[in-house]
Design a protein around this motif. Structure first.
Motif, PDB file in Angstrom:
ATOM      1  N   GLY A 102      40.313  23.752 -14.719  1.00 56.07           N
ATOM      2  CA  GLY A 102      39.679  24.810 -13.939  1.00 56.07           C
ATOM      3  C   GLY A 102      40.149  24.843 -12.503  1.00 56.07           C
ATOM      4  N   GLU A 103      40.339  23.684 -11.900  1.00 55.35           N
ATOM      5  CA  GLU A 103      40.822  23.662 -10.522  1.00 55.35           C
ATOM      6  C   GLU A 103      42.277  24.114 -10.447  1.00 55.35           C
ATOM      7  OE1 GLU A 103      39.855  20.205  -8.259  1.00 55.35           O
ATOM      8  OE2 GLU A 103      37.705  20.433  -8.629  1.00 55.35           O
ATOM      9  N   THR A 104      43.021  23.876 -11.522  1.00 54.86           N
ATOM     10  CA  THR A 104      44.377  24.417 -11.580  1.00 54.86           C
ATOM     11  C   THR A 104      44.332  25.943 -11.622  1.00 54.86           C
ATOM     12  OG1 THR A 104      45.211  22.459 -12.726  1.00 54.86           O
ATOM     13  CG2 THR A 104      46.504  24.474 -12.928  1.00 54.86           C
ATOM     14  N   LEU A 105      43.453  26.485 -12.446  1.00 54.02           N
ATOM     15  CA  LEU A 105      43.279  27.943 -12.476  1.00 54.02           C
ATOM     16  C   LEU A 105      42.935  28.473 -11.095  1.00 54.02           C
ATOM     17  CD1 LEU A 105      42.851  30.718 -13.810  1.00 54.02           C
ATOM     18  CD2 LEU A 105      40.506  29.977 -14.327  1.00 54.02           C
ATOM     19  N   ASN A 106      42.027  27.818 -10.416  1.00 60.49           N
ATOM     20  CA  ASN A 106      41.616  28.302  -9.095  1.00 60.49           C
ATOM     21  C   ASN A 106      42.729  28.184  -8.072  1.00 60.49           C
ATOM     22  OD1 ASN A 106      39.083  29.182  -9.866  1.00 60.49           O
ATOM     23  ND2 ASN A 106      38.119  27.188  -9.515  1.00 60.49           N
ATOM     24  N   LEU A 122      52.962  33.129 -13.737  1.00 60.61           N
ATOM     25  CA  LEU A 122      51.731  32.441 -13.354  1.00 60.61           C
ATOM     26  C   LEU A 122      51.474  31.240 -14.265  1.00 60.61           C
ATOM     27  CD1 LEU A 122      49.413  35.488 -12.590  1.00 60.61           C
ATOM     28  CD2 LEU A 122      50.624  34.026 -10.960  1.00 60.61           C
ATOM     29  N   ARG A 123      51.854  31.374 -15.523  1.00 67.70           N
ATOM     30  CA  ARG A 123      51.697  30.256 -16.446  1.00 67.70           C
ATOM     31  C   ARG A 123      52.571  29.081 -16.013  1.00 67.70           C
ATOM     32  NH1 ARG A 123      54.297  28.414 -21.051  1.00 67.70           N
ATOM     33  NH2 ARG A 123      52.954  27.349 -22.556  1.00 67.70           N
ATOM     34  N   ARG A 124      53.780  29.350 -15.572  1.00 70.35           N
ATOM     35  CA  ARG A 124      54.654  28.265 -15.101  1.00 70.35           C
ATOM     36  C   ARG A 124      54.064  27.596 -13.859  1.00 70.35           C
ATOM     37  NH1 ARG A 124      58.726  32.097 -16.440  1.00 70.35           N
ATOM     38  NH2 ARG A 124      58.946  32.664 -14.236  1.00 70.35           N
ATOM     39  N   ILE A 125      53.522  28.394 -12.955  1.00 67.65           N
ATOM     40  CA  ILE A 125      52.873  27.831 -11.764  1.00 67.65           C
ATOM     41  C   ILE A 125      51.688  26.972 -12.182  1.00 67.65           C
ATOM     42  CG2 ILE A 125      51.578  28.393  -9.670  1.00 67.65           C
ATOM     43  CD1 ILE A 125      53.286  30.955  -9.480  1.00 67.65           C
ATOM     44  N   PHE A 126      50.915  27.488 -13.133  1.00 67.99           N
ATOM     45  CA  PHE A 126      49.749  26.764 -13.638  1.00 67.99           C
ATOM     46  C   PHE A 126      50.168  25.400 -14.199  1.00 67.99           C
ATOM     47  CE2 PHE A 126      46.739  25.422 -16.782  1.00 67.99           C
ATOM     48  CZ  PHE A 126      45.496  25.910 -16.410  1.00 67.99           C
ATOM     49  N   ALA A 184      46.963  30.049 -21.007  1.00 68.35           N
ATOM     50  CA  ALA A 184      46.874  31.487 -21.255  1.00 68.35           C
ATOM     51  C   ALA A 184      45.425  31.962 -21.239  1.00 68.35           C
ATOM     52  CB  ALA A 184      47.540  31.833 -22.576  1.00 68.35           C
ATOM     53  N   GLY A 185      44.557  31.221 -21.927  1.00 74.41           N
ATOM     54  CA  GLY A 185      43.152  31.611 -21.971  1.00 74.41           C
ATOM     55  C   GLY A 185      42.485  31.545 -20.618  1.00 74.41           C
ATOM     56  N   LEU A 186      42.804  30.509 -19.849  1.00 74.63           N
ATOM     57  CA  LEU A 186      42.216  30.369 -18.523  1.00 74.63           C
ATOM     58  C   LEU A 186      42.721  31.456 -17.579  1.00 74.63           C
ATOM     59  CD1 LEU A 186      42.327  26.498 -18.349  1.00 74.63           C
ATOM     60  CD2 LEU A 186      40.255  27.875 -18.094  1.00 74.63           C
ATOM     61  N   LEU A 187      44.003  31.778 -17.664  1.00 71.94           N
ATOM     62  CA  LEU A 187      44.536  32.835 -16.810  1.00 71.94           C
ATOM     63  C   LEU A 187      43.903  34.182 -17.138  1.00 71.94           C
ATOM     64  CD1 LEU A 187      48.302  31.815 -16.688  1.00 71.94           C
ATOM     65  CD2 LEU A 187      46.706  31.865 -14.747  1.00 71.94           C
ATOM     66  N   LYS A 188      43.689  34.464 -18.391  1.00 76.02           N
ATOM     67  CA  LYS A 188      43.011  35.709 -18.772  1.00 76.02           C
ATOM     68  C   LYS A 188      41.607  35.749 -18.191  1.00 76.02           C
ATOM     69  CE  LYS A 188      45.534  36.363 -23.127  1.00 76.02           C
ATOM     70  NZ  LYS A 188      45.428  36.412 -24.613  1.00 76.02           N
ATOM     71  N   LEU A 189      40.930  34.606 -18.231  1.00 74.25           N
ATOM     72  CA  LEU A 189      39.595  34.528 -17.649  1.00 74.25           C
ATOM     73  C   LEU A 189      39.638  34.826 -16.154  1.00 74.25           C
ATOM     74  CD1 LEU A 189      36.554  33.666 -17.711  1.00 74.25           C
ATOM     75  CD2 LEU A 189      37.365  31.330 -17.265  1.00 74.25           C
ATOM     76  N   GLY A 190      40.553  34.182 -15.445  1.00 72.58           N
ATOM     77  CA  GLY A 190      40.603  34.331 -13.997  1.00 72.58           C
ATOM     78  C   GLY A 190      41.101  35.675 -13.515  1.00 72.58           C
ATOM     79  N   LEU A 191      42.034  36.273 -14.263  1.00 73.20           N
ATOM     80  CA  LEU A 191      42.630  37.539 -13.842  1.00 73.20           C
ATOM     81  C   LEU A 191      41.800  38.742 -14.255  1.00 73.20           C
ATOM     82  CD1 LEU A 191      46.353  36.745 -14.717  1.00 73.20           C
ATOM     83  CD2 LEU A 191      45.268  36.650 -12.463  1.00 73.20           C
ATOM     84  N   GLY A 192      40.923  38.553 -15.226  1.00 75.76           N
ATOM     85  CA  GLY A 192      40.041  39.638 -15.629  1.00 75.76           C
ATOM     86  C   GLY A 192      40.687  40.609 -16.590  1.00 75.76           C
ATOM     87  N   GLU A 193      40.049  41.748 -16.777  1.00 72.56           N
ATOM     88  CA  GLU A 193      40.477  42.703 -17.804  1.00 72.56           C
ATOM     89  C   GLU A 193      41.842  43.306 -17.528  1.00 72.56           C
ATOM     90  OE1 GLU A 193      38.028  46.584 -16.050  1.00 72.56           O
ATOM     91  OE2 GLU A 193      37.320  45.525 -17.837  1.00 72.56           O
ATOM     92  N   ASN A 194      42.312  43.253 -16.269  1.00 74.17           N
ATOM     93  CA  ASN A 194      43.639  43.778 -15.935  1.00 74.17           C
ATOM     94  C   ASN A 194      44.707  42.690 -15.932  1.00 74.17           C
ATOM     95  OD1 ASN A 194      42.663  46.442 -15.538  1.00 74.17           O
ATOM     96  ND2 ASN A 194      41.952  45.868 -13.478  1.00 74.17           N
ATOM     97  N   TRP A 195      44.475  41.603 -16.674  1.00 72.58           N
ATOM     98  CA  TRP A 195      45.380  40.456 -16.624  1.00 72.58           C
ATOM     99  C   TRP A 195      46.807  40.804 -17.032  1.00 72.58           C
ATOM    100  CZ3 TRP A 195      47.782  38.685 -21.085  1.00 72.58           C
ATOM    101  CH2 TRP A 195      47.271  39.146 -22.292  1.00 72.58           C
TER     102      TRP A 195
END
Length: 223
Positions: free
Chosen positions: A28-32, A76-80, A57-68
């Motif tokens: 989660g802190e990585t997502l943030n 962003l996945r590579r950065i994550f 992928a699932g966490l990024l979808k959560l954080g980016l919202g419906e416009n992910w």
């Protein structure tokens, strides 16, 4: 769901995130961190914990919202993954009672191992942080084979390596795909209900053989 004491298994396999290790906070802190690079607000622990088993992928979808999909998700996945690799065990620890349960399996001479969908370059680094995993007989990651859970092949591969019969093996996991894979492999399946069990279906509908609320319950099924 327990009806009777089971025969002592030849081996027990475990999912990793949400079953053996509580990795949610580091994920989660990585997502943030990723969200901060986009000037987006952070996601709370209560929001990201149930999604932790769904990976980057699932966490990024959560954080980016419906416009992910409007973002460069692969970038962003590579950065994550880069950030997570460098901060992989800051807050991660065994779930309460799990280290003791693994010690009990060693005491009873029951072989055990890990089958996760986490990629090997992360799995291998994470497991080296915890000495208990020196006793793991096999660590199968999401890219060890060409397929991953819910396909049963990774579980069957682990059994073959451990030289045990799948029918004499148990699989413990906190996601529906874990139970599906274990059932398809012919194993006794256990829902780790302490983990990240969010799914469209309640755990009672996953068709697991057993649902357990604490790691130490596992030993009571054969001792």
């Amino acid at each position: 769901m327990r009806e009777k004491t089971l025969t002592k298994p030849q081996g027990i396999l475990f999912d990793l995130d949400g079953t053996l290790l509580d990795t949610a906070q580091d994920l989660g802190e990585t997502l943030n961190y990723v969200l901060s690079t986009l000037n987006k607000p952070p996601v709370s622990y209560q929001q990201y914990r149930p999604v932790a088993s769904h990976g980057a992928a699932g966490l990024l979808k959560l954080g980016l919202g419906e416009n992910w999909q409007s973002y460069d998700v692969e970038k962003l996945r590579r950065i994550f993954l880069d950030y997570y690799l460098n901060n992989i065990s800051v807050h991660t620890e065994f779930f309460d009672g799990m280290a003791e349960t693994l010690s009990q399996l060693n005491y009873y001479n029951i072989a055990w191992g890990v089958v996760t969908n986490k990629p090997a370059f992360l799995t291998d680094v994470l497991l080296t942080q915890y000495p208990e995993f020196r006793h793991s007989q096999i660590n199968v990651s999401g890219d060890t084979l060409k397929v991953r859970k819910p396909d049963p092949a990774p579980l069957l591969h682990a059994c073959q390596h451990m030289q045990i019969n799948a029918e004499q093996c148990w699989y413990v996991g906190d996601a529906h795909r874990d139970i599906e894979a274990g059932n398809r492999a012919g194993m006794q399946t256990f829902v780790a209900n302490w983990g990240y069990t969010q799914d469209e279906r309640p755990v009672s509908q996953w068709q697991a053989n057993h649902i357990i609320e604490h790691p130490c319950e596992l030993i009571s099924y054969f001792s």
